[in-house]
Design a protein around this motif. Structure first.
Motif, PDB file in Angstrom:
ATOM      1  N   PHE A   1       1.009  -1.082  -0.122  1.00  0.00           N
ATOM      2  CA  PHE A   1      -0.050   0.014  -0.051  1.00  0.00           C
ATOM      3  C   PHE A   1       1.084   1.102   0.084  1.00  0.00           C
ATOM      4  O   PHE A   1       0.785   2.135  -0.523  1.00  0.00           O
ATOM      5  CB  PHE A   1      -1.227  -0.081   1.524  1.00  0.00           C
ATOM      6  CG  PHE A   1      -1.549   1.145   1.279  1.00  0.00           C
ATOM      7  CD1 PHE A   1      -3.102   1.664   0.439  1.00  0.00           C
ATOM      8  CD2 PHE A   1      -1.573   1.939   2.935  1.00  0.00           C
ATOM      9  CE1 PHE A   1      -3.588   2.599   0.416  1.00  0.00           C
ATOM     10  CE2 PHE A   1      -1.602   3.560   2.089  1.00  0.00           C
ATOM     11  CZ  PHE A   1      -3.330   3.675   1.750  1.00  0.00           C
ATOM     12  N   TYR A   2       1.782   1.646   0.775  1.00  0.00           N
ATOM     13  CA  TYR A   2       2.699   2.287   0.414  1.00  0.00           C
ATOM     14  C   TYR A   2       3.489   2.618  -0.374  1.00  0.00           C
ATOM     15  O   TYR A   2       4.257   3.719  -0.844  1.00  0.00           O
ATOM     16  CB  TYR A   2       4.088   2.462   1.947  1.00  0.00           C
ATOM     17  CG  TYR A   2       3.052   2.809   3.143  1.00  0.00           C
ATOM     18  CD1 TYR A   2       2.642   3.841   3.865  1.00  0.00           C
ATOM     19  CD2 TYR A   2       3.567   1.616   4.401  1.00  0.00           C
ATOM     20  CE1 TYR A   2       2.095   4.609   4.830  1.00  0.00           C
ATOM     21  CE2 TYR A   2       3.151   2.407   5.699  1.00  0.00           C
ATOM     22  CZ  TYR A   2       2.217   3.249   5.667  1.00  0.00           C
ATOM     23  OH  TYR A   2       1.365   3.253   6.809  1.00  0.00           O
ATOM     24  N   ARG A   3       3.627   1.367  -1.171  1.00  0.00           N
ATOM     25  CA  ARG A   3       3.819   1.495  -2.330  1.00  0.00           C
ATOM     26  C   ARG A   3       3.841   2.461  -3.354  1.00  0.00           C
ATOM     27  O   ARG A   3       3.410   3.161  -4.243  1.00  0.00           O
ATOM     28  CB  ARG A   3       4.848   0.059  -3.283  1.00  0.00           C
ATOM     29  CG  ARG A   3       5.547   0.246  -4.669  1.00  0.00           C
ATOM     30  CD  ARG A   3       6.227  -0.915  -4.873  1.00  0.00           C
ATOM     31  NE  ARG A   3       6.804  -1.200  -5.760  1.00  0.00           N
ATOM     32  CZ  ARG A   3       7.785  -0.077  -6.478  1.00  0.00           C
ATOM     33  NH1 ARG A   3       8.858   0.226  -5.690  1.00  0.00           N
ATOM     34  NH2 ARG A   3       7.642  -0.319  -7.823  1.00  0.00           N
ATOM     35  N   ILE A   4       1.853   1.695  -3.461  1.00  0.00           N
ATOM     36  CA  ILE A   4       1.226   3.110  -4.129  1.00  0.00           C
ATOM     37  C   ILE A   4       0.850   3.744  -4.094  1.00  0.00           C
ATOM     38  O   ILE A   4       1.103   4.977  -4.407  1.00  0.00           O
ATOM     39  CB  ILE A   4      -0.050   2.217  -4.204  1.00  0.00           C
ATOM     40  CG1 ILE A   4      -0.334   0.302  -4.375  1.00  0.00           C
ATOM     41  CG2 ILE A   4      -1.677   2.623  -4.925  1.00  0.00           C
ATOM     42  CD1 ILE A   4      -1.288  -0.085  -3.982  1.00  0.00           C
ATOM     43  N   THR A   5       1.540   4.563  -2.509  1.00  0.00           N
ATOM     44  CA  THR A   5       0.680   5.805  -2.003  1.00  0.00           C
ATOM     45  C   THR A   5       2.585   6.553  -2.392  1.00  0.00           C
ATOM     46  O   THR A   5       1.967   7.786  -2.963  1.00  0.00           O
ATOM     47  CB  THR A   5       0.959   5.610  -0.555  1.00  0.00           C
ATOM     48  OG1 THR A   5      -0.447   5.353   0.045  1.00  0.00           O
ATOM     49  CG2 THR A   5       0.523   6.878   0.240  1.00  0.00           C
ATOM     50  N   TYR A   6       3.073   6.175  -2.033  1.00  0.00           N
ATOM     51  CA  TYR A   6       4.482   6.969  -2.321  1.00  0.00           C
ATOM     52  C   TYR A   6       4.398   7.328  -3.883  1.00  0.00           C
ATOM     53  O   TYR A   6       4.595   8.311  -4.787  1.00  0.00           O
ATOM     54  CB  TYR A   6       5.349   5.895  -2.485  1.00  0.00           C
ATOM     55  CG  TYR A   6       6.802   6.103  -3.135  1.00  0.00           C
ATOM     56  CD1 TYR A   6       7.904   7.613  -2.013  1.00  0.00           C
ATOM     57  CD2 TYR A   6       7.508   5.756  -3.729  1.00  0.00           C
ATOM     58  CE1 TYR A   6       9.019   7.663  -2.002  1.00  0.00           C
ATOM     59  CE2 TYR A   6       9.093   6.662  -4.213  1.00  0.00           C
ATOM     60  CZ  TYR A   6       9.636   7.370  -3.615  1.00  0.00           C
ATOM     61  OH  TYR A   6      10.505   7.880  -3.969  1.00  0.00           O
ATOM     62  N   ASN A   7       3.986   6.239  -5.067  1.00  0.00           N
ATOM     63  CA  ASN A   7       4.137   6.738  -6.635  1.00  0.00           C
ATOM     64  C   ASN A   7       2.853   7.485  -6.734  1.00  0.00           C
ATOM     65  O   ASN A   7       3.199   8.307  -7.792  1.00  0.00           O
ATOM     66  CB  ASN A   7       3.840   5.185  -7.018  1.00  0.00           C
ATOM     67  CG  ASN A   7       5.549   4.434  -7.321  1.00  0.00           C
ATOM     68  OD1 ASN A   7       5.831   5.340  -6.778  1.00  0.00           O
ATOM     69  ND2 ASN A   7       4.914   3.220  -7.534  1.00  0.00           N
ATOM     70  N   THR A   8       2.006   7.074  -6.084  1.00  0.00           N
ATOM     71  CA  THR A   8       0.506   8.520  -6.319  1.00  0.00           C
ATOM     72  C   THR A   8       1.663   9.644  -6.262  1.00  0.00           C
ATOM     73  O   THR A   8       1.219  10.363  -6.645  1.00  0.00           O
ATOM     74  CB  THR A   8      -0.593   7.866  -5.343  1.00  0.00           C
ATOM     75  OG1 THR A   8      -1.148   6.512  -5.542  1.00  0.00           O
ATOM     76  CG2 THR A   8      -2.311   9.032  -5.993  1.00  0.00           C
ATOM     77  N   GLY A   9       2.081   9.944  -4.930  1.00  0.00           N
ATOM     78  CA  GLY A   9       2.441  11.382  -4.851  1.00  0.00           C
ATOM     79  C   GLY A   9       3.973  11.796  -5.749  1.00  0.00           C
ATOM     80  O   GLY A   9       3.277  12.935  -5.692  1.00  0.00           O
ATOM     81  N   LEU A  10       4.154  10.753  -6.063  1.00  0.00           N
ATOM     82  CA  LEU A  10       5.326  11.188  -6.777  1.00  0.00           C
ATOM     83  C   LEU A  10       4.187  11.613  -8.115  1.00  0.00           C
ATOM     84  O   LEU A  10       5.104  12.614  -8.894  1.00  0.00           O
ATOM     85  CB  LEU A  10       6.417   9.685  -7.348  1.00  0.00           C
ATOM     86  CG  LEU A  10       7.499   9.568  -6.104  1.00  0.00           C
ATOM     87  CD1 LEU A  10       7.799   8.546  -6.520  1.00  0.00           C
ATOM     88  CD2 LEU A  10       7.877  10.902  -6.108  1.00  0.00           C
ATOM     89  N   THR A  11       3.422  10.563  -8.900  1.00  0.00           N
ATOM     90  CA  THR A  11       2.431  11.296  -9.768  1.00  0.00           C
ATOM     91  C   THR A  11       2.601  12.503  -9.806  1.00  0.00           C
ATOM     92  O   THR A  11       2.096  13.148 -11.120  1.00  0.00           O
ATOM     93  CB  THR A  11       1.852  10.272 -10.406  1.00  0.00           C
ATOM     94  OG1 THR A  11       2.055   8.824 -10.105  1.00  0.00           O
ATOM     95  CG2 THR A  11       1.533  10.563 -12.207  1.00  0.00           C
ATOM     96  N   ILE A  12       1.904  13.140  -9.209  1.00  0.00           N
ATOM     97  CA  ILE A  12       1.172  14.856  -8.656  1.00  0.00           C
ATOM     98  C   ILE A  12       1.667  15.666  -8.772  1.00  0.00           C
ATOM     99  O   ILE A  12       1.756  16.620  -8.942  1.00  0.00           O
ATOM    100  CB  ILE A  12       0.306  14.118  -7.542  1.00  0.00           C
ATOM    101  CG1 ILE A  12      -1.370  13.253  -7.552  1.00  0.00           C
ATOM    102  CG2 ILE A  12      -0.012  15.606  -6.770  1.00  0.00           C
ATOM    103  CD1 ILE A  12      -1.944  13.235  -6.006  1.00  0.00           C
TER     104      ILE A  12
END
Lengths: 187, 175
Positions: free
Chosen positions: A74-85
Protein backbone atom coordinates in the motif's frame (compact mmCIF):
# COMPACT_ATOMS: atom_id res chain seq x y z
CA UNK A 1 -12.75 -8.22 20.33
CA UNK A 2 -10.17 -9.96 18.16
CA UNK A 3 -8.18 -7.62 15.95
CA UNK A 4 -8.36 -8.83 12.36
CA UNK A 5 -5.13 -9.12 10.40
CA UNK A 6 -4.76 -7.21 7.12
CA UNK A 7 -5.04 -10.46 5.17
CA UNK A 8 -8.27 -11.44 6.97
CA UNK A 9 -9.75 -8.03 6.13
CA UNK A 10 -8.67 -8.33 2.48
CA UNK A 11 -10.27 -11.79 2.23
CA UNK A 12 -13.48 -10.43 3.68
CA UNK A 13 -13.56 -7.49 1.23
CA UNK A 14 -12.88 -9.85 -1.69
CA UNK A 15 -15.81 -12.02 -0.55
CA UNK A 16 -18.07 -9.00 -1.01
CA UNK A 17 -17.99 -7.27 2.38
CA UNK A 18 -17.01 -3.87 1.00
CA UNK A 19 -17.59 -2.18 4.33
CA UNK A 20 -14.63 -4.00 5.85
CA UNK A 21 -12.29 -1.97 3.66
CA UNK A 22 -12.89 0.89 6.13
CA UNK A 23 -10.86 -1.11 8.69
CA UNK A 24 -7.82 -0.94 6.43
CA UNK A 25 -8.41 2.75 5.78
CA UNK A 26 -8.58 3.51 9.51
CA UNK A 27 -5.42 1.51 10.04
CA UNK A 28 -3.26 3.29 7.46
CA UNK A 29 -4.82 6.66 6.63
CA UNK A 30 -2.88 8.78 9.14
CA UNK A 31 0.56 7.37 8.41
CA UNK A 32 -0.02 7.50 4.66
CA UNK A 33 -1.28 11.06 5.03
CA UNK A 34 1.90 12.00 6.92
CA UNK A 35 4.00 10.64 4.09
CA UNK A 36 1.96 12.43 1.43
CA UNK A 37 1.87 15.72 3.28
CA UNK A 38 5.64 15.67 3.58
CA UNK A 39 5.97 14.72 -0.09
CA UNK A 40 3.45 17.19 -1.51
CA UNK A 41 3.83 20.00 0.99
CA UNK A 42 0.15 20.78 1.55
CA UNK A 43 -2.97 19.14 2.99
CA UNK A 44 -5.19 19.52 -0.06
CA UNK A 45 -2.90 17.66 -2.44
CA UNK A 46 -2.14 15.12 0.27
CA UNK A 47 -5.85 14.36 0.76
CA UNK A 48 -6.40 14.00 -2.98
CA UNK A 49 -3.42 11.65 -3.23
CA UNK A 50 -4.65 9.70 -0.21
CA UNK A 51 -8.03 9.10 -1.87
CA UNK A 52 -6.34 8.06 -5.12
CA UNK A 53 -4.06 5.66 -3.23
CA UNK A 54 -6.90 3.95 -1.36
CA UNK A 55 -8.96 3.72 -4.54
CA UNK A 56 -6.08 2.16 -6.49
CA UNK A 57 -5.46 -0.29 -3.67
CA UNK A 58 -9.18 -1.17 -3.52
CA UNK A 59 -9.41 -1.77 -7.26
CA UNK A 60 -6.24 -3.88 -7.26
CA UNK A 61 -6.99 -5.82 -4.08
CA UNK A 62 -7.64 -8.99 -6.07
CA UNK A 63 -4.18 -8.87 -7.63
CA UNK A 64 -2.36 -8.24 -4.32
CA UNK A 65 0.27 -10.97 -4.09
CA UNK A 66 0.68 -12.00 -0.51
CA UNK A 67 4.46 -12.38 -0.69
CA UNK A 68 4.87 -8.96 0.94
CA UNK A 69 2.98 -7.19 3.70
CA UNK A 70 -0.13 -5.24 2.74
CA UNK A 71 1.40 -2.13 4.35
CA UNK A 72 4.48 -2.31 2.09
CA UNK A 73 2.33 -2.83 -0.99
CA UNK A 74 0.00 0.00 0.00
CA UNK A 75 2.81 2.45 0.84
CA UNK A 76 4.35 1.71 -2.53
CA UNK A 77 1.06 2.70 -4.19
CA UNK A 78 0.90 5.79 -1.96
CA UNK A 79 4.50 6.76 -2.71
CA UNK A 80 4.02 6.38 -6.49
CA UNK A 81 0.71 8.26 -6.41
CA UNK A 82 2.39 11.10 -4.52
CA UNK A 83 5.26 11.18 -7.00
CA UNK A 84 2.87 11.28 -9.96
CA UNK A 85 1.00 14.25 -8.51
CA UNK A 86 4.25 15.94 -7.61
CA UNK A 87 5.82 15.41 -11.02
CA UNK A 88 2.78 16.93 -12.69
CA UNK A 89 3.23 20.01 -10.53
CA UNK A 90 6.96 20.35 -10.37
CA UNK A 91 9.40 19.48 -13.08
CA UNK A 92 12.25 19.86 -10.68
CA UNK A 93 11.32 16.59 -9.04
CA UNK A 94 13.16 14.76 -11.84
CA UNK A 95 16.30 16.51 -10.74
CA UNK A 96 15.66 15.93 -7.06
CA UNK A 97 14.88 12.25 -7.45
CA UNK A 98 17.64 11.45 -9.88
CA UNK A 99 20.36 10.20 -7.58
CA UNK A 100 20.97 9.48 -3.96
CA UNK A 101 24.58 10.55 -4.38
CA UNK A 102 23.61 14.18 -4.66
CA UNK A 103 24.91 16.36 -1.90
CA UNK A 104 22.63 18.84 -0.28
CA UNK A 105 23.32 21.93 1.71
CA UNK A 106 20.92 23.03 4.43
CA UNK A 107 22.98 26.10 5.25
CA UNK A 108 20.61 28.48 3.44
CA UNK A 109 17.72 27.61 5.76
CA UNK A 110 19.73 27.04 8.89
CA UNK A 111 20.11 30.61 10.13
CA UNK A 112 16.48 31.48 9.54
CA UNK A 113 15.11 28.40 11.30
CA UNK A 114 17.67 28.51 14.11
CA UNK A 115 16.74 32.09 14.91
CA UNK A 116 13.02 31.31 15.06
CA UNK A 117 13.13 28.16 17.22
CA UNK A 118 13.98 27.82 20.87
CA UNK A 119 14.78 24.14 21.35
CA UNK A 120 16.48 21.31 19.44
CA UNK A 121 13.23 19.44 18.82
CA UNK A 122 11.43 22.31 17.07
CA UNK A 123 14.59 23.21 15.23
CA UNK A 124 15.20 19.69 13.93
CA UNK A 125 11.59 19.01 12.95
CA UNK A 126 11.55 22.21 10.88
CA UNK A 127 14.86 21.29 9.27
CA UNK A 128 13.40 17.95 8.13
CA UNK A 129 11.11 19.91 5.81
CA UNK A 130 14.18 21.42 4.18
CA UNK A 131 15.78 18.07 3.38
CA UNK A 132 15.57 16.79 -0.20
CA UNK A 133 12.32 14.83 -0.61
CA UNK A 134 13.80 11.34 -0.58
CA UNK A 135 15.89 12.07 2.48
CA UNK A 136 12.84 13.34 4.36
CA UNK A 137 10.69 10.41 3.21
CA UNK A 138 13.15 7.78 4.32
CA UNK A 139 13.00 9.29 7.81
CA UNK A 140 9.19 9.27 7.77
CA UNK A 141 9.04 5.64 6.64
CA UNK A 142 11.63 4.58 9.21
CA UNK A 143 10.47 6.56 12.23
CA UNK A 144 6.73 7.12 11.71
CA UNK A 145 5.77 4.04 9.72
CA UNK A 146 8.19 1.78 11.62
CA UNK A 147 9.37 0.19 8.40
CA UNK A 148 12.47 -1.91 8.10
CA UNK A 149 15.13 -0.88 5.60
CA UNK A 150 14.12 -3.84 3.47
CA UNK A 151 10.51 -2.61 3.31
CA UNK A 152 11.67 0.96 2.65
CA UNK A 153 13.78 -0.26 -0.27
CA UNK A 154 10.65 -1.93 -1.74
CA UNK A 155 8.47 1.13 -1.26
CA UNK A 156 11.02 3.56 -2.71
CA UNK A 157 12.22 1.12 -5.35
CA UNK A 158 15.88 1.41 -4.38
CA UNK A 159 18.38 -1.23 -3.34
CA UNK A 160 18.71 -2.16 0.32
CA UNK A 161 22.17 -0.58 0.39
CA UNK A 162 20.85 2.66 -1.07
CA UNK A 163 18.00 2.74 1.44
CA UNK A 164 20.54 2.42 4.22
CA UNK A 165 22.78 5.10 2.70
CA UNK A 166 19.78 7.43 2.44
CA UNK A 167 18.78 6.86 6.06
CA UNK A 168 22.31 7.33 7.42
CA UNK A 169 22.97 10.38 5.29
CA UNK A 170 19.71 12.03 6.32
CA UNK A 171 20.26 11.33 9.99
CA UNK A 172 23.90 12.40 9.86
CA UNK A 173 23.01 15.69 8.21
CA UNK A 174 20.57 16.45 11.02
CA UNK A 175 23.12 15.33 13.59
CA UNK A 176 25.69 17.74 12.09
CA UNK A 177 23.22 20.58 12.46
CA UNK A 178 22.77 19.77 16.15
CA UNK A 179 26.55 19.65 16.54
CA UNK A 180 26.89 22.97 14.78
CA UNK A 181 24.70 24.63 17.39
CA UNK A 182 26.07 22.57 20.28
CA UNK A 183 22.61 21.15 20.96
CA UNK A 184 24.17 17.82 22.01
CA UNK A 185 25.22 19.53 25.22
CA UNK A 186 21.55 19.82 26.18
CA UNK A 187 21.42 16.11 27.04
CA UNK B 1 38.56 4.22 14.56
CA UNK B 2 34.90 4.99 15.04
CA UNK B 3 33.27 6.29 11.86
CA UNK B 4 29.74 7.45 10.97
CA UNK B 5 28.71 3.98 9.83
CA UNK B 6 29.61 2.44 13.18
CA UNK B 7 27.77 5.19 15.03
CA UNK B 8 24.64 4.57 12.96
CA UNK B 9 24.91 0.83 13.45
CA UNK B 10 25.18 1.40 17.19
CA UNK B 11 22.06 3.58 17.18
CA UNK B 12 20.12 0.96 15.20
CA UNK B 13 21.37 -1.92 17.40
CA UNK B 14 23.04 -3.56 14.45
CA UNK B 15 26.42 -4.25 16.06
CA UNK B 16 27.36 -7.79 16.96
CA UNK B 17 28.47 -8.54 20.53
CA UNK B 18 32.12 -8.46 19.52
CA UNK B 19 31.71 -5.18 17.57
CA UNK B 20 29.77 -3.67 20.45
CA UNK B 21 32.47 -4.49 22.99
CA UNK B 22 35.12 -2.99 20.70
CA UNK B 23 32.95 0.09 20.06
CA UNK B 24 32.46 0.74 23.78
CA UNK B 25 36.14 0.37 24.43
CA UNK B 26 37.20 2.68 21.61
CA UNK B 27 34.71 5.45 22.24
CA UNK B 28 36.06 6.02 25.74
CA UNK B 29 39.21 7.50 24.26
CA UNK B 30 37.61 9.30 21.30
CA UNK B 31 36.17 12.67 22.34
CA UNK B 32 34.98 13.56 18.83
CA UNK B 33 33.12 10.27 18.48
CA UNK B 34 31.53 10.78 21.91
CA UNK B 35 30.27 14.18 20.81
CA UNK B 36 28.93 12.80 17.54
CA UNK B 37 27.23 9.93 19.37
CA UNK B 38 25.52 12.36 21.76
CA UNK B 39 24.21 14.40 18.83
CA UNK B 40 23.13 11.27 16.95
CA UNK B 41 21.29 9.96 20.01
CA UNK B 42 19.48 13.29 20.33
CA UNK B 43 18.59 13.22 16.62
CA UNK B 44 17.24 9.68 16.96
CA UNK B 45 15.25 10.63 20.05
CA UNK B 46 13.67 13.64 18.34
CA UNK B 47 12.88 11.68 15.19
CA UNK B 48 11.19 9.01 17.31
CA UNK B 49 8.92 11.72 18.70
CA UNK B 50 7.88 12.93 15.25
CA UNK B 51 4.13 13.30 15.21
CA UNK B 52 1.82 11.64 12.75
CA UNK B 53 -0.27 14.06 10.68
CA UNK B 54 -3.91 13.12 11.08
CA UNK B 55 -5.92 12.54 7.91
CA UNK B 56 -8.98 14.81 7.56
CA UNK B 57 -11.92 14.04 9.88
CA UNK B 58 -14.56 11.78 8.25
CA UNK B 59 -12.10 10.72 5.57
CA UNK B 60 -13.06 7.05 5.97
CA UNK B 61 -16.82 7.71 5.86
CA UNK B 62 -16.54 9.97 2.81
CA UNK B 63 -14.33 7.50 0.99
CA UNK B 64 -16.54 4.49 1.77
CA UNK B 65 -19.63 6.37 0.56
CA UNK B 66 -17.83 7.01 -2.70
CA UNK B 67 -16.86 3.36 -3.15
CA UNK B 68 -20.33 2.03 -2.32
CA UNK B 69 -22.00 4.54 -4.65
CA UNK B 70 -19.67 3.66 -7.53
CA UNK B 71 -20.02 -0.11 -7.07
CA UNK B 72 -23.83 0.00 -6.68
CA UNK B 73 -23.97 2.08 -9.86
CA UNK B 74 -22.01 -0.67 -11.68
CA UNK B 75 -24.29 -3.38 -10.25
CA UNK B 76 -27.40 -1.51 -11.37
CA UNK B 77 -25.90 -1.02 -14.78
CA UNK B 78 -25.32 -4.77 -15.13
CA UNK B 79 -28.84 -5.70 -13.99
CA UNK B 80 -30.38 -3.11 -16.30
CA UNK B 81 -28.42 -4.60 -19.16
CA UNK B 82 -29.84 -8.10 -18.62
CA UNK B 83 -33.35 -6.83 -17.95
CA UNK B 84 -33.31 -4.80 -21.15
CA UNK B 85 -32.15 -7.81 -23.23
CA UNK B 86 -34.81 -10.08 -21.75
CA UNK B 87 -37.45 -7.37 -22.22
CA UNK B 88 -36.43 -6.97 -25.84
CA UNK B 89 -36.94 -10.69 -26.55
CA UNK B 90 -40.23 -10.85 -24.67
CA UNK B 91 -41.51 -7.78 -26.51
CA UNK B 92 -40.39 -9.14 -29.90
CA UNK B 93 -42.14 -12.49 -29.34
CA UNK B 94 -45.28 -10.77 -28.02
CA UNK B 95 -45.23 -8.45 -31.03
CA UNK B 96 -44.94 -11.32 -33.52
CA UNK B 97 -47.75 -13.23 -31.80
CA UNK B 98 -49.93 -10.13 -31.70
CA UNK B 99 -49.27 -9.40 -35.35
CA UNK B 100 -50.11 -13.02 -36.34
CA UNK B 101 -53.36 -12.99 -34.37
CA UNK B 102 -54.41 -9.66 -35.86
CA UNK B 103 -53.67 -10.99 -39.36
CA UNK B 104 -55.86 -14.05 -38.71
CA UNK B 105 -58.62 -11.86 -37.34
CA UNK B 106 -58.61 -9.35 -40.22
CA UNK B 107 -57.61 -11.68 -43.09
CA UNK B 108 -60.27 -14.37 -42.70
CA UNK B 109 -63.90 -13.36 -42.68
CA UNK B 110 -65.85 -16.60 -42.11
CA UNK B 111 -65.59 -19.16 -39.32
CA UNK B 112 -64.94 -21.87 -41.87
CA UNK B 113 -61.97 -19.95 -43.26
CA UNK B 114 -60.62 -19.39 -39.72
CA UNK B 115 -60.97 -23.07 -38.91
CA UNK B 116 -59.23 -23.90 -42.15
CA UNK B 117 -56.38 -21.58 -41.26
CA UNK B 118 -56.05 -23.00 -37.76
CA UNK B 119 -56.08 -26.50 -39.21
CA UNK B 120 -53.32 -25.58 -41.66
CA UNK B 121 -51.24 -24.06 -38.87
CA UNK B 122 -51.64 -27.21 -36.81
CA UNK B 123 -50.53 -29.29 -39.75
CA UNK B 124 -47.51 -27.13 -40.40
CA UNK B 125 -46.57 -27.18 -36.72
CA UNK B 126 -46.99 -30.92 -36.31
CA UNK B 127 -45.19 -31.51 -39.61
CA UNK B 128 -42.35 -29.18 -38.63
CA UNK B 129 -42.04 -30.69 -35.17
CA UNK B 130 -42.06 -34.14 -36.69
CA UNK B 131 -39.25 -33.20 -39.04
CA UNK B 132 -37.34 -31.57 -36.19
CA UNK B 133 -37.74 -34.71 -34.12
CA UNK B 134 -36.46 -36.78 -36.99
CA UNK B 135 -33.41 -34.53 -37.40
CA UNK B 136 -32.64 -34.49 -33.69
CA UNK B 137 -33.04 -38.22 -33.30
CA UNK B 138 -30.42 -38.73 -35.98
CA UNK B 139 -27.15 -40.02 -34.37
CA UNK B 140 -24.93 -37.81 -36.55
CA UNK B 141 -26.83 -34.71 -35.46
CA UNK B 142 -26.40 -35.66 -31.83
CA UNK B 143 -22.67 -36.02 -32.34
CA UNK B 144 -22.45 -32.65 -34.12
CA UNK B 145 -24.51 -31.07 -31.33
CA UNK B 146 -22.26 -32.51 -28.64
CA UNK B 147 -19.19 -31.37 -30.55
CA UNK B 148 -20.55 -27.86 -30.94
CA UNK B 149 -21.40 -27.67 -27.24
CA UNK B 150 -17.91 -28.81 -26.34
CA UNK B 151 -16.33 -26.20 -28.63
CA UNK B 152 -18.59 -23.53 -27.15
CA UNK B 153 -17.63 -24.49 -23.59
CA UNK B 154 -13.91 -24.45 -24.41
CA UNK B 155 -14.22 -21.07 -26.16
CA UNK B 156 -16.12 -19.70 -23.17
CA UNK B 157 -13.41 -20.89 -20.79
CA UNK B 158 -10.63 -19.26 -22.84
CA UNK B 159 -12.66 -16.08 -23.18
CA UNK B 160 -13.04 -15.84 -19.39
CA UNK B 161 -9.34 -16.63 -18.80
CA UNK B 162 -8.35 -14.04 -21.36
CA UNK B 163 -10.55 -11.45 -19.70
CA UNK B 164 -9.05 -12.29 -16.28
CA UNK B 165 -5.47 -11.88 -17.60
CA UNK B 166 -6.34 -8.62 -19.25
CA UNK B 167 -7.88 -7.32 -16.03
CA UNK B 168 -4.79 -8.32 -14.04
CA UNK B 169 -2.52 -6.57 -16.54
CA UNK B 170 -4.67 -3.48 -16.32
CA UNK B 171 -4.46 -3.51 -12.53
CA UNK B 172 -0.69 -3.93 -12.65
CA UNK B 173 -0.40 -0.87 -14.90
CA UNK B 174 -2.58 1.16 -12.57
CA UNK B 175 -0.03 1.05 -9.74
Amino acid sequence: MKKLSDIEIIDSVLKGNQGDYSLLIDRYKDKAFSLLKRLLGNEMDAEEALQDSFLKAYNSLGSFRRDSKFSTWFYRITYNTGLTILSSKKRKIEHEMSSIDEHFDLGDFDNEIYSTTSNPKDYLLKMIDKLPIRNALVLILFYIDDMSLNEISQVMDVSLVNAKVLLHRSRNSLRDLLLKHNYQEVI
Amino acid sequence: MINDELLNKYIDNELTDVELAEFKKEIQTDAEAQNKLKALKLTDEILNKMEVNRAPVNFTEMFMKKIITVSSFHKEKVSYFFVSIISFFVLTITGILGYSISKIESGSSSIAEKNQYVQKTKEVLSGGLGELNAILSNDNMLLIGAGLTFVLLISGYFLIENHKNFKEKLNRFSH
